[in-house]
Design an enzyme around this catalytic site. Structure first.
Site, PDB file in Angstrom:
ATOM      1  N   HIS A 161      15.094 -14.874   5.458  1.00 27.44           N
ATOM      2  CA  HIS A 161      15.237 -13.419   5.315  1.00 27.44           C
ATOM      3  C   HIS A 161      15.064 -12.957   3.869  1.00 27.44           C
ATOM      4  CE1 HIS A 161      16.170  -9.392   6.304  1.00 27.44           C
ATOM      5  NE2 HIS A 161      17.081  -9.596   7.218  1.00 27.44           N
ATOM      6  N   ASP A 372      -0.796  -9.302  18.206  1.00 26.94           N
ATOM      7  CA  ASP A 372      -1.814  -9.776  19.129  1.00 26.94           C
ATOM      8  C   ASP A 372      -2.674 -10.841  18.447  1.00 26.94           C
ATOM      9  OD1 ASP A 372      -3.844 -10.108  20.980  1.00 26.94           O
ATOM     10  OD2 ASP A 372      -4.389  -7.985  21.098  1.00 26.94           O
TER      11      ASP A 372
END
Length: 444
Positions: A161, A372
């Site tokens: 993170h 995608d």
């Protein structure tokens, strides 16, 4: 999906380095990046259907090649976090690369059913060798691509993170997808420039920062070895019910957050005098002065914080919690951000308050499900499991999701001790009656 078992055959993890030479340098991390509360790994998962247009193509091979190419643009991600003086973290751009695992599973996408976290056999879908102790001097990303019997696949990743917030990770993943699909130029060029968020020459904490206060613990006891994982789906019907219960004009985030804050507090049986906090990250790219440039993928968040006592929270209606959340949001301005950065400098990058705290991060606007790789949008894309962070069970997410009936809504992972989870489920049913959402539970 409950009780689903399957076998995963993994190949050895490999390091994927940038496909061409990249700068060797040490890069500054902002005080927001390297605060103690963000020194953990974020687990995400994306489930993709089989595509007839990709009949003879291997998703693992396509993604690993794209990964090497995208790391040329995002070369700091191929480096290693280092600890400098006074515990300050930096990134050494070594070009060593990120970890990648290729795998096969004897299961179909359909067998998972309605895809909500926690996912069965998660430890098989991501060979996570990164632990809280490996935040420093270790790869910043670990990716596993698992091919399924139906010719669909699962893309799973853990990311450190300190390197990026949700918006930054989504930007990186979309870039990876663009390269996988053969796009020439990235739609967004990555920008590092963490020094924009450096503290002032004379640090000044001019506003109260309740999210970093030290709090006395009353009777809260969470055994991290006895945590139970579950998730709830809130569709338009459930959200409309909660907004009516609030009895005021409110957003979906405020109504759902206030409801879950009260429910969780009751389930944990907190003492009435216990201070409790609801915190939520606010994205600051357009709030901070000067505005952060387009393509900035570092942590550009500060926590807004609503605080009260458990007794006040539970003995007042939902509107009380909602109003506290609304007021917490309104105080976040440029000076609030500057004070947070300066406080980190003065106090040594402290952890946010954990006693009596509950944190919700809303992923709705990230469009993370749109990632995608050439197989179309993910059936599910988002956090893989709740309970992550230095103190498990404090943080959850609102994840945009379409269930198997075609209803759009939000999935909320829940992580609580087993007895508190049972009470949470009972209180959920009691509070919402016939409007209570489906509750998926899994002990993992």
């Amino acid at each position: 999906m409950a009780g689903l078992k399957f076998k995963v055959t993994r190949q050895e993890a490999v390091l994927v380095a940038p496909s061409s030479p990249t700068p060797k340098e040490h890069l500054y991390l902002s005080n927001i990046d390297d605060q103690a509360g963000l020194r953990f790994h974020i687990p995400v998962a994306f489930f993709y259907k089989h595509s007839f247009l990709k009949e003879d193509q291997d998703p693992a091979k396509i993604i690993i090649k794209a990964l090497a190419n995208v790391l040329v643009h995002y070369y700091p991600l191929a480096g290693r976090p280092r600890e400098a003086a006074a515990g300050k973290l930096t990134v050494e751009c070594t070009g060593e690369g990120v970890l990648f695992v290729e795998a096969d599973a004897d299961v179909t996408l359909a067998e998972f059913g309605d895809l909500q976290p926690p996912f069965p056999c998660w430890n098989e879908l991501l060979h996570d060798i990164l632990t809280p102790q490996t935040v420093i001097n270790s790869p910043l990303l670990l990716i596993q691509v698992t091919r399924l019997k139906c010719k669909g696949f699962i893309f799973a990743m853990v990311a450190n993170h300190i390197i990026a917030d949700g918006l930054g990770l989504a930007q990186f993943l979309r870039a990876l997808g663009e390269i996988a699909m053969g796009v020439g130029d990235l739609s967004i060029s990555p920008v590092w420039k963490r020094e924009i968020l450096k503290p002032r020459l004379k640090p000044s904490i001019s506003l109260p920062l309740y999210e970093y206060e030290e709090v006395q613990q009353k009777n809260i006891s969470i055994d991290v070895d006895e945590l139970s994982h579950a998730s709830c789906f809130f569709g338009p019907k459930e959200i409309e019910y909660l907004k009516r219960e609030a009895g005021m004009k409110t957003s979906t985030f405020e109504a759902l957050s206030g409801f879950l804050w009260r429910l969780r507090t009751r389930a944990l049986n907190m003492a009435t005098e216990q201070e409790v906090r609801f915190m939520f990250p606010i994205e600051i790219r357009s709030i901070f002065e000067p505005h952060l440039p387009r393509g900035y993928y570092g942590n550009a968040i500060v926590f807004a914080c609503a605080k009260t006592t458990a007794g006040m929270l539970l003995n007042n209606p939902l509107s009380y919690a909602v109003n506290l959340i609304i007021r917490a949001r309104t105080v976040v301005n440029n000076e609030y951000i500057r004070s947070t950065i300066d406080m980190m400098e003065v106090k040594g990058h402290p952890h946010f308050t954990t006693v009596g705290s509950f944190i919700v991060s809303d992923l709705t606007k990230l469009r993370i499900r749109d990632v995608d790789f050439g197989w179309g949008k993910a059936v599910y894309g988002g956090l893989a499991i709740g309970g992550v962070g230095a103190i498990p069970g404090i943080i959850t997410w609102f994840i945009p999701y379409q269930n198997n009936k075609g209803v759009e809504g939000k999935v909320v992972p829940i992580c609580l001790p087993s007895d508190a989870m049972q009470k949470f489920q009972l209180e959920l049913a009691k509070a919402m009656g016939k409007e209570a959402p489906p509750f998926i539970r899994s002990l993992i």
